[in-house]
Write a protein that holds these residues in place. Structure first.
Motif, mmCIF file in Angstrom:
data_model
loop_
_atom_site.group_PDB
_atom_site.id
_atom_site.type_symbol
_atom_site.label_atom_id
_atom_site.label_comp_id
_atom_site.label_asym_id
_atom_site.label_seq_id
_atom_site.Cartn_x
_atom_site.Cartn_y
_atom_site.Cartn_z
ATOM 1 N N LEU A 319 32.828 90.805 38.506
ATOM 2 C CA LEU A 319 32.797 91.709 37.454
ATOM 3 C C LEU A 319 31.862 92.757 37.721
ATOM 4 C CD1 LEU A 319 34.528 92.309 34.835
ATOM 5 C CD2 LEU A 319 32.902 90.797 33.782
ATOM 6 N N HIS A 320 30.721 92.348 37.880
ATOM 7 C CA HIS A 320 29.707 93.331 37.960
ATOM 8 C C HIS A 320 30.015 94.413 39.091
ATOM 9 C CE1 HIS A 320 26.869 89.825 36.526
ATOM 10 N NE2 HIS A 320 27.506 90.341 35.599
ATOM 11 N N ARG A 321 30.603 94.056 40.052
ATOM 12 C CA ARG A 321 31.065 95.028 41.143
ATOM 13 C C ARG A 321 32.000 95.944 40.841
ATOM 14 N NH1 ARG A 321 34.298 92.638 46.561
ATOM 15 N NH2 ARG A 321 35.456 94.566 46.866
ATOM 16 N N PHE A 493 38.210 86.940 32.507
ATOM 17 C CA PHE A 493 36.661 87.320 32.003
ATOM 18 C C PHE A 493 36.489 87.423 30.497
ATOM 19 C CE2 PHE A 493 36.932 88.917 36.446
ATOM 20 C CZ PHE A 493 35.917 88.229 37.025
ATOM 21 N N ARG A 494 37.134 88.383 29.858
ATOM 22 C CA ARG A 494 36.718 88.411 28.538
ATOM 23 C C ARG A 494 37.051 87.390 27.549
ATOM 24 N NH1 ARG A 494 35.927 92.589 24.608
ATOM 25 N NH2 ARG A 494 37.318 92.635 22.895
ATOM 26 N N GLN A 495 38.301 86.866 27.764
ATOM 27 C CA GLN A 495 38.596 85.653 26.910
ATOM 28 C C GLN A 495 37.701 84.317 27.098
ATOM 29 O OE1 GLN A 495 40.810 86.191 24.476
ATOM 30 N NE2 GLN A 495 40.951 88.324 25.172
ATOM 31 N N THR A 496 37.305 84.287 28.471
ATOM 32 C CA THR A 496 36.175 83.237 28.754
ATOM 33 C C THR A 496 34.955 83.548 28.025
ATOM 34 O OG1 THR A 496 37.263 82.863 30.844
ATOM 35 C CG2 THR A 496 34.976 82.003 30.389
ATOM 36 N N GLN A 497 34.572 84.649 27.866
ATOM 37 C CA GLN A 497 33.352 85.309 27.268
ATOM 38 C C GLN A 497 33.277 84.875 25.811
ATOM 39 O OE1 GLN A 497 33.000 89.491 27.317
ATOM 40 N NE2 GLN A 497 31.460 89.615 25.658
ATOM 41 N N VAL A 558 40.938 81.000 22.197
ATOM 42 C CA VAL A 558 41.019 81.969 23.302
ATOM 43 C C VAL A 558 40.751 81.338 24.847
ATOM 44 C CG1 VAL A 558 40.047 83.713 21.678
ATOM 45 C CG2 VAL A 558 38.555 82.180 22.903
ATOM 46 N N TYR A 559 40.442 80.245 24.951
ATOM 47 C CA TYR A 559 40.229 79.732 26.311
ATOM 48 C C TYR A 559 41.398 79.496 26.861
ATOM 49 C CZ TYR A 559 41.836 74.909 25.880
ATOM 50 O OH TYR A 559 42.853 73.713 25.709
ATOM 51 N N GLN A 560 42.381 79.433 26.331
ATOM 52 C CA GLN A 560 43.697 79.291 26.628
ATOM 53 C C GLN A 560 44.333 80.358 27.283
ATOM 54 O OE1 GLN A 560 45.507 75.760 23.863
ATOM 55 N NE2 GLN A 560 44.582 77.539 22.839
ATOM 56 N N TYR A 561 43.924 81.655 27.018
ATOM 57 C CA TYR A 561 44.435 82.832 27.577
ATOM 58 C C TYR A 561 43.997 82.846 28.886
ATOM 59 C CZ TYR A 561 46.120 84.917 23.187
ATOM 60 O OH TYR A 561 46.851 84.935 22.012
ATOM 61 N N ALA A 562 42.563 82.347 29.278
ATOM 62 C CA ALA A 562 42.129 82.511 30.417
ATOM 63 C C ALA A 562 42.680 81.329 31.428
ATOM 64 C CB ALA A 562 40.695 82.443 30.401
ATOM 65 N N THR A 563 42.941 80.091 30.878
ATOM 66 C CA THR A 563 43.365 79.289 31.787
ATOM 67 C C THR A 563 44.766 79.445 32.044
ATOM 68 O OG1 THR A 563 43.850 77.911 29.690
ATOM 69 C CG2 THR A 563 41.845 77.520 30.939
ATOM 70 N N SER A 564 45.512 80.076 31.112
ATOM 71 C CA SER A 564 47.081 80.470 31.395
ATOM 72 C C SER A 564 46.981 81.544 32.283
ATOM 73 C CB SER A 564 47.713 80.668 29.941
ATOM 74 O OG SER A 564 47.661 79.731 29.159
ATOM 75 N N PHE A 565 46.161 82.380 32.108
ATOM 76 C CA PHE A 565 46.230 83.725 33.076
ATOM 77 C C PHE A 565 46.088 83.112 34.609
ATOM 78 C CE2 PHE A 565 44.555 87.145 35.426
ATOM 79 C CZ PHE A 565 45.414 88.297 34.940
ATOM 80 N N ALA A 566 45.137 82.243 34.807
ATOM 81 C CA ALA A 566 45.069 81.747 35.919
ATOM 82 C C ALA A 566 46.207 80.774 36.494
ATOM 83 C CB ALA A 566 43.765 80.599 36.145
ATOM 84 N N ALA A 567 46.659 79.865 35.784
ATOM 85 C CA ALA A 567 47.981 79.343 36.167
ATOM 86 C C ALA A 567 48.964 80.140 36.546
ATOM 87 C CB ALA A 567 48.339 78.213 35.075
#
Length: 636
Positions: A319-321, A493-497, A558-567
């Motif tokens: 993300l920094h990159r 990234f953002r939803q995990t934040q 919100v964490y579920q947005y991130a896990t779902s996105f990965a899945a």
């Protein structure tokens, strides 16, 4: 987003509050300002042509018909208490109670959905407010009258229950009863469950106050790109943050958050009250934490949450990159938080008429096959969708409905590419609801957000692949790559934040620390600075962003947005590589599964194992490959 209602929860969680839909975009996409002359704008709902409004008369043709079912629900709820003290006598007694419970909850869903969907599109109508309030009161009554059920089932002898569950009559209730057994140690006495059900409306007060406050805050006037004075608002904030004019986006950023800061103590009180309610509930129910209590309701181990946060933290250098690339392409000496949404690719993205957006969605989802195409056509043509916004319509987007209705989708369509992706997103929820309702009995027809957001983000991933494969110019490819990277930034990234912040404030309260405004601002700014790295200036104003996020009132949502996105990244890859074989597996084992199995098992049957960090790591590889491709194109 898919809305969730009380009766879709397990009995042991029946005292929890209804989860409502977010009011801000989840994955903002940078596009040129839409051509205002082409935008349909409506001040009142009556101005909108019927073809762009959902048809709630498919649920109830008249208010009188709805009121008749409300009375029926009230009678059924009172009658349900007749089963109390009798369910352990025989299998037949238990089955009769379960049948009554299912019928009661099924009708409760219907009356609650109708009232709240009616209110959502016309929130200044006092008659509809009364309708929604009445539905809420009915929901509380149902909670009270059924609160004894889970404790009594949990108190039954285990060997007797196991024997009963082997019968055909009990098959529709196997997961429901199994969840009660699984959560037995967290189920309280009948008296305490009834008490919690009675006071459950209080747990939604912080969110209600927050919503009322956000609705009534007046933001300042700022100047747009032409120098015209415009009123900043919740609904147009992101669009001005996307402006190519840095002065406009800075003014929007500073105007919005400086206004929010004036109410920081009230916001701190509402979120603190919300967190305390979660922690008290967890403590009363003998959970180690509010996080465990929330995840346990959906049978998701805490390790899934921890794996997500750790794996994303391990990959923050990516993300920094990306932030370094943003700074370079924007040609700025300093990259500020008000630069985060602005386009970094010089590409004209015109206003997309709704008719064209529908075709784009259909084309993007062609890999899912002709059956899905026919369902999409039906949704667009038969009153499933409410398209355009009015001042008194609920913001954001969601898919909702009941077991005895077709799915409904609420939009606030503005003609951007992000809006087109939102249609695909909500169509994903609608497909899952359609398939699940067709295959599952009522008691396993709903599905947790953990799996719901996989269906929606799968559609977004397929949309991107279709559009990128058909892009004709370098500029268009760069634009789409940037948009895809933004989806990763905004979701993974953002939803995990957000998830990291949410866990931290619950831990602070549990440790006896004050969740005052200054403490919340410092915590949020520190986490934000960690995520965006040294390239980004973590402006003081960003410390108030926590107050803009309604998700923090949804109990570790919100964490579920991130896990779902990965899945969904994994599943979209399977669809593109395996074709019909993957589509059949996903449709039969996932879209049609509902809550017939634990969510991790449902996803495993579809082809992705979220019990490990591998899907998150694989998604990070996709992010890195996309970043590589964009940098390579820029060098050509």
């Amino acid at each position: 987003m898919k809305k969730k209602i009380l009766s879709s929860l397990t009995a042991v969680a029946i005292a929890t509050s209804v989860i409502s839909t977010p009011g801000i975009p989840l994955n903002p996409v940078k596009v040129e300002a839409a051509q205002d002359a082409l935008k349909p704008t409506y001040e009142t709902r009556s101005e909108i042509p019927d073809e762009f409004k959902w048809k709630l008369d498919h649920i109830y043709e008249t208010k009188a018909a709805w009121e008749a079912d409300v009375k029926k629900v009230e009678q059924m709820a009172n009658d349900f208490t007749a089963h109390q003290g009798k369910i352990s006598k025989s299998q037949d007694s238990l089955v009769k109670a379960l049948n009554s419970y299912s019928d009661l909850m099924r009708l409760t869903d219907k009356v609650y959905v109708y009232a709240n969907m009616s209110f959502d599109v016309n929130s200044t109508n006092p008659d509809l407010q009364e309708l929604a309030d009445k539905a809420g009161n009915v929901l509380t009554l149902v909670s009270e009258k059924t609160s004894w059920f889970a404790p009594e089932v949990a108190a039954m002898q285990a060997n007797k229950l196991e024997k009963y569950l082997k019968s055909d009559e009990m098959k529709p209730y196997a997961m429901f009863v199994g969840d009660i057994i699984r959560e037995k140690e967290h189920t309280l006495s009948t008296e305490l469950e009834k008490l919690l059900a009675q006071i459950s409306p209080l747990s939604s007060n912080p969110e209600d106050v927050y919503g009322a406050l956000m609705t009534n805050i007046k933001f300042p006037m700022i100047k747009d790109e032409t120098g015209k004075d415009i009123q900043l608002s919740r609904s147009n904030f992101i669009s001005y943050m996307e402006s190519e004019n840095r002065n406009v986006r800075k003014a929007a950023f500073e105007g919005f958050y400086s206004t929010m800061e004036k109410y920081q103590d009230t916001f701190a009180q509402t979120i603190s009250g919300n967190v305390k309610a979660h922690n008290i509930n967890a403590n009363v129910r003998n959970y180690d934490s509010a996080l465990e209590a929330s995840l346990s309701a959906n049978n998701v181990p805490v390790e899934v949450y921890d794996n997500l946060v750790k794996t994303v933290n391990d990959n923050l250098p990516l993300l920094h990159r990306y932030m370094e690339l943003k700074k370079k392409l924007l040609e700025v000496d300093e990259l500020h938080m008000y630069d985060i949404y602005t386009p970094i690719v010089d590409y004209q993205a015109d206003y997309i008429p709704y008719s064209k957006a529908k075709e784009m969605v259909k084309n993007g989802l062609k890999p899912l096959g002709p059956e899905v195409q026919s369902i999409i056509d039906k949704s667009f043509n038969e009153g499933w969708v409410d398209v355009y916004s009015t001042p008194d319509k609920r913001s954001g987007a969601y898919q909702w409905g009941a077991y005895d209705t077709h799915p409904y989708m609420l939009l606030n369509y503005q003609g951007t590419l992000d809006d087109t992706y939102t249609i695909a997103h909500e169509v994903g929820h609608a497909l899952q609801s359609h398939y699940t309702n067709a295959k599952q009995p009522y008691m396993t027809s709903n599905y947790p957000i953990f799996t719901a957001e996989v269906a929606s983000t799968l559609n977004e991933a397929l949309m991107f692949k279709e559009m990128y494969n058909n892009a004709k110019t370098k500029e268009e490819k760069l634009y789409l790559l940037n948009q895809y990277l933004e989806n990763f930034r905004g979701t993974l990234f953002r939803q995990t934040q957000f998830a990291e912040f949410e866990k931290a404030i619950h831990d602070m309260d549990k440790a006896g620390e004050s969740l005052n405004a200054e403490a919340l601002k410092k915590l949020y700014r520190d986490i934000n600075a960690k995520y965006y790295g040294k390239t980004m200036i973590s402006d003081e104003e960003i410390a108030m962003e926590w107050a803009r996020v309604p998700h923090f009132y949804y109990n570790f949502y919100v964490y579920q947005y991130a896990t779902s996105f990965a899945a969904s990244q994994a599943l979209s890859k399977q669809v593109m590589e395996e074709g019909d074989v993957a589509v059949k597996r996903i449709t039969e084992n996932f879209l049609s599964a509902g809550s017939s199995d634990a969510p991790l098992e449902v996803l495993k049957a579809a082809g992705v194992d979220m019990s490990t960090a591998k899907p998150i790591e694989d998604a990070m590889k996709v992010f890195e490959q996309t970043l590589d491709e964009m940098e390579k194109l820029l060098e050509e």
